[in-house]
Scaffold this active site. Structure first.
Site, PDB file in Angstrom:
ATOM      1  N   LYS A  95      37.205 162.755 -38.659  1.00  0.00           N
ATOM      2  CA  LYS A  95      37.383 163.203 -40.281  1.00  0.00           C
ATOM      3  C   LYS A  95      35.832 162.288 -40.743  1.00  0.00           C
ATOM      4  O   LYS A  95      35.474 162.567 -41.888  1.00  0.00           O
ATOM      5  CB  LYS A  95      38.201 162.466 -40.671  1.00  0.00           C
ATOM      6  CG  LYS A  95      39.556 163.388 -40.482  1.00  0.00           C
ATOM      7  CD  LYS A  95      39.918 164.491 -41.636  1.00  0.00           C
ATOM      8  CE  LYS A  95      41.001 165.429 -41.426  1.00  0.00           C
ATOM      9  NZ  LYS A  95      42.021 165.160 -40.299  1.00  0.00           N
ATOM     10  N   GLU A 117      42.099 163.399 -51.308  1.00  0.00           N
ATOM     11  CA  GLU A 117      43.504 163.616 -50.858  1.00  0.00           C
ATOM     12  C   GLU A 117      43.661 163.171 -49.520  1.00  0.00           C
ATOM     13  O   GLU A 117      42.777 163.203 -48.695  1.00  0.00           O
ATOM     14  CB  GLU A 117      43.834 165.250 -51.067  1.00  0.00           C
ATOM     15  CG  GLU A 117      43.444 166.057 -49.873  1.00  0.00           C
ATOM     16  CD  GLU A 117      42.112 166.193 -49.563  1.00  0.00           C
ATOM     17  OE1 GLU A 117      41.204 165.872 -50.518  1.00  0.00           O
ATOM     18  OE2 GLU A 117      41.677 166.560 -48.573  1.00  0.00           O
ATOM     19  N   SER A 384      39.685 165.769 -31.158  1.00  0.00           N
ATOM     20  CA  SER A 384      39.500 165.375 -32.428  1.00  0.00           C
ATOM     21  C   SER A 384      39.959 163.888 -32.747  1.00  0.00           C
ATOM     22  O   SER A 384      39.353 163.322 -33.816  1.00  0.00           O
ATOM     23  CB  SER A 384      40.192 166.463 -33.189  1.00  0.00           C
ATOM     24  OG  SER A 384      41.654 166.656 -33.074  1.00  0.00           O
TER      25      SER A 384
HETATM   26  C1  LIG Z   1      42.971 165.908 -39.907  1.00  0.00           C
HETATM   27  C2  LIG Z   1      43.024 166.330 -38.355  1.00  0.00           C
HETATM   28  C3  LIG Z   1      43.030 167.512 -37.868  1.00  0.00           C
HETATM   29  C4  LIG Z   1      42.945 168.624 -38.651  1.00  0.00           C
HETATM   30  O1  LIG Z   1      42.304 168.906 -39.379  1.00  0.00           O
HETATM   31  P1  LIG Z   1      40.807 169.892 -39.133  1.00  0.00           P
HETATM   32  O2  LIG Z   1      40.308 170.133 -40.539  1.00  0.00           O
HETATM   33  O3  LIG Z   1      41.471 171.462 -38.775  1.00  0.00           O
HETATM   34  O4  LIG Z   1      40.201 169.380 -38.023  1.00  0.00           O
HETATM   35  C5  LIG Z   1      42.841 167.713 -36.399  1.00  0.00           C
HETATM   36  N1  LIG Z   1      42.847 166.590 -35.609  1.00  0.00           N
HETATM   37  C6  LIG Z   1      42.928 165.295 -35.968  1.00  0.00           C
HETATM   38  C7  LIG Z   1      42.718 164.075 -35.301  1.00  0.00           C
HETATM   39  C8  LIG Z   1      42.828 165.073 -37.482  1.00  0.00           C
HETATM   40  O5  LIG Z   1      42.905 163.643 -37.918  1.00  0.00           O
END
Ligand SMILES: *Cc1c(COP(=O)(O)O)cnc(C)c1O
Length: 403
Positions: A95, A117, A384
């Site tokens: 993020k 948000e 992610s």
């Molecule tokens: C917020 C988040 C997501 C989902 O959001 P995307 O915009 O689809 O990437 C996925 N993995 C993590 C670790 C997150 O914090």
């Protein structure tokens, strides 16, 4: 699929094919158009790009490694599995790539206040972090229900100097928090930039967020060629709003040999209100500024959603994904809560990496397909985020199930 190069950039009005656009009240049109212009100038400006590159390197910790997962490779029976380590970014997820880019843009536009948000709190923490670093005032809107579930992240944001505002409308979760942030933006637009957290919302956000997250795929492309001497055959990522997935996919869109798989949240199963698999149970509608696949009833009322992972728990998907689905360029699948929690443990035990519950959905699908991957397959999974934020929730979930 034709051989023609795909152009997945939105048109002047923000449309990716039939999706996207700017479905907002009159009062938001001017701020959005101003933002679009400022972004177009910034992205062409060498000094902006260099500044962004420096902060990504020294503050976020980029490039993140592309890790060869040896044990996973053996278990899955393919040629190689690599994990793109976004969990190693400062604050623990991808993020911050986007929050940082937008904060730099806000500074360039002379805005001294940023708002955002947040659902699980990850985007709120990333935004509070960059706001502190740049000395900007920061307000985070968060549903009251989410604030209870994610008390640790609320504490982090406040420690970083951000004001966290509880939103008590409706389901008291992410959707209501976005609406509240938009209201603030309309009122304070002269001084304030709204840092939207995913590849969602009205133009120019979906394109801008995708661009800031594309660093993931750009690095992966260079790294995989160096270590494997070839491009991947399959890319996998979880899909909430769609930012980490589009960030990985976008730089490979025109490499026809690269399969792409996006994994949505199947929640408790595909019954109404019990999941967040927009492509399995949704249809085209409009939510919070954009036309895309939405979970809604016959009258266009937004359905309740459910996922064990707050970051995937949203009724709409980024508009570019809707186009990629129509084109057949990306395959979208879903896994349920149980499979995701199992994958959380499995990745921990096989590789010593506890993934975020969002990420665990993509891991679960990769494991579920064991034996069906081809011997020649080189898989890249976007890790992610890290799972530290979720350990309490996983513990509570297991306790509940054991009853
Ligand atoms: C917020 C988040 C997501 C989902 O959001 P995307 O915009 O689809 O990437 C996925 N993995 C993590 C670790 C997150 O914090």
């Amino acid at each position: 699929m034709s051989k023609r190069r795909l152009n997945t950039n939105p048109d002047r009005n923000g449309y990716f094919g039939p999706y996207g656009g700017m479905y907002v009240p009159e009062t938001l049109m001017t701020p959005l158009l101003d933002l679009g212009r400022a972004y177009q100038q910034a992205r062409k400006d060498r000094s902006f790009r260099e500044e962004l590159r420096n902060y990504l390197r020294d503050f976020v910790g980029r490039p993140t490694p592309l890790y060869y997962a040896e044990r996973m490779t053996k278990e899955l029976g393919c040629k190689a599995v690599y994990l793109k380590r976004e969990d190693l970014c400062h604050t623990g997820a991808h993020k911050i790539n986007n929050s940082l880019g937008q904060a730099l843009l806000a500074r360039r536009m002379g805005k001294k206040r940023v708002i955002a948000e947040t659902g699980a709190g990850q985007h709120g923490v990333a935004t509070a972090t960059v706001a502190a670093m740049f000395g900007m005032e920061c307000v985070i809107y968060m549903g009251a229900t989410d604030m209870e579930r994610q008390a640790l992240n609320v504490f982090r944001m406040r420690s970083l100097g951000a004001e966290v505002v509880a939103v008590t409308a409706g389901q008291k979760t992410l959707k209501e928090a976005i609406s509240e942030a938009m209201r603030d933006w309309v009122t304070n637009v002269r001084t304030t930039h709204y840092i939207l957290g995913s590849a969602l919302g009205a133009h120019p956000y979906p394109r801008m967020v995708r661009d800031f997250q594309s660093i993931i795929g750009q690095e992966t492309r260079r790294q995989i060629q160096r270590v494997a001497g070839q491009l991947p055959t399959v890319l996998l990522a979880c899909v909430g709003g769609g930012s980490n997935s589009i960030g990985l996919f976008h730089p490979f869109i025109n490499d026809r040999g690269v399969r792409m798989i996006g994994v949505e949240a199947g929640g408790l199963g595909l019954r109404k209100g019990q999941h967040a698999a927009r492509f399995a149970g949704g249809n085209v509608g409009i939510l919070q500024g954009t036309k895309t696949f939405v979970l809604q009833d016959r009258h266009g009322q937004i359905q309740l959603t459910h996922s064990v992972s707050a970051g995937l728990d949203y009724a709409a998907i980024g508009p570019e994904h809707s186009l990629l689905r129509d084109l057949g360029r990306v395959e979208y699948v879903h896994v349920n809560d149980v499979e995701a929690v199992e994958a959380f443990d499995t990745l921990g035990q096989w590789e010593g990496l506890l993934p975020a519950l969002e990420t665990a959905h993509a891991v679960a699908y990769m494991i579920k397909m064991a034996g069906r991957w081809e011997k020649r397959d080189v898989l890249v999974l976007n890790l992610s985020g890290r799972g530290d934020k979720d350990v309490q929730q996983v513990a509570a979930w297991k306790k509940e199930r054991a009853r």
